[in-house]
Write a protein that holds these residues in place. Sequence first.
Motif, PDB file in Angstrom:
ATOM      1  N   THR A 117       3.412   3.945   6.547  1.00  0.00           N
ATOM      2  CA  THR A 117       2.964   4.164   5.165  1.00  0.00           C
ATOM      3  C   THR A 117       1.985   5.329   5.039  1.00  0.00           C
ATOM      4  O   THR A 117       1.597   5.678   3.933  1.00  0.00           O
TER       5      THR A 117
ATOM      6  N   GLN B 280       8.219  -3.344   3.804  1.00  0.00           N
ATOM      7  CA  GLN B 280       7.492  -4.184   2.849  1.00  0.00           C
ATOM      8  C   GLN B 280       7.727  -3.660   1.433  1.00  0.00           C
ATOM      9  O   GLN B 280       7.780  -2.447   1.222  1.00  0.00           O
TER      10      GLN B 280
ATOM     11  N   GLU C 295       5.601  -0.480  -1.277  1.00  0.00           N
ATOM     12  CA  GLU C 295       4.940   0.488  -0.398  1.00  0.00           C
ATOM     13  C   GLU C 295       5.788   1.748  -0.350  1.00  0.00           C
ATOM     14  O   GLU C 295       7.001   1.686  -0.481  1.00  0.00           O
TER      15      GLU C 295
ATOM     16  N   TYR D  84       6.948   4.857   2.147  1.00  0.00           N
ATOM     17  CA  TYR D  84       7.071   5.060   3.590  1.00  0.00           C
ATOM     18  C   TYR D  84       7.434   6.494   3.914  1.00  0.00           C
ATOM     19  O   TYR D  84       8.135   7.172   3.163  1.00  0.00           O
TER      20      TYR D  84
END
Length: 163
Positions: free
Chosen positions: A130, A154, A157, A159
Amino acid sequence: VIPPPVIHIESYTEDSISFSLKMTTNIKVSGYVVNIYWTFDSHRQEKRTLVIEGEKSIQKVANLTAHTPYEISAWAKTELGDSPLSFVHVVTSGTRPVSPSLKAKAINQTAVECSWTGPRNVIYGIFYATSFLELYRSPHNSTTSAHNATVLVQRDEQYLFLV
């Protein structure tokens, strides 16, 4: 005083390095611990560790990348304790493969389909995190010989991906 082991590069190719280990002392050696380091795309340092039993040793490390700098460090395990580290550097021969061209597409909120171009019959590493700091220090990762992979992430989020 326990001296460091002598690491001698016996030979190298575009995908392997052969080296020997020996001690210049009469102290009994039970084995060696060897680390092979290389930097992946200037973002991620990779490491392979070998634990070798015995006093004298010739080792071959395979599945390496062409025209890549490698650092080999080693210490000996002796009857009196561990020796200091010794280091050697070697660059594999050949031409470094072209970096793959990566495309990442969200399938849903928790899955990303990654696909890339590149040579066949090689192992690819997929790294994701992240933040750039996390990508450098401790990314999530997996390996595959395919040219695509589905990565579970997740939700909510953003990335960064690297292949």
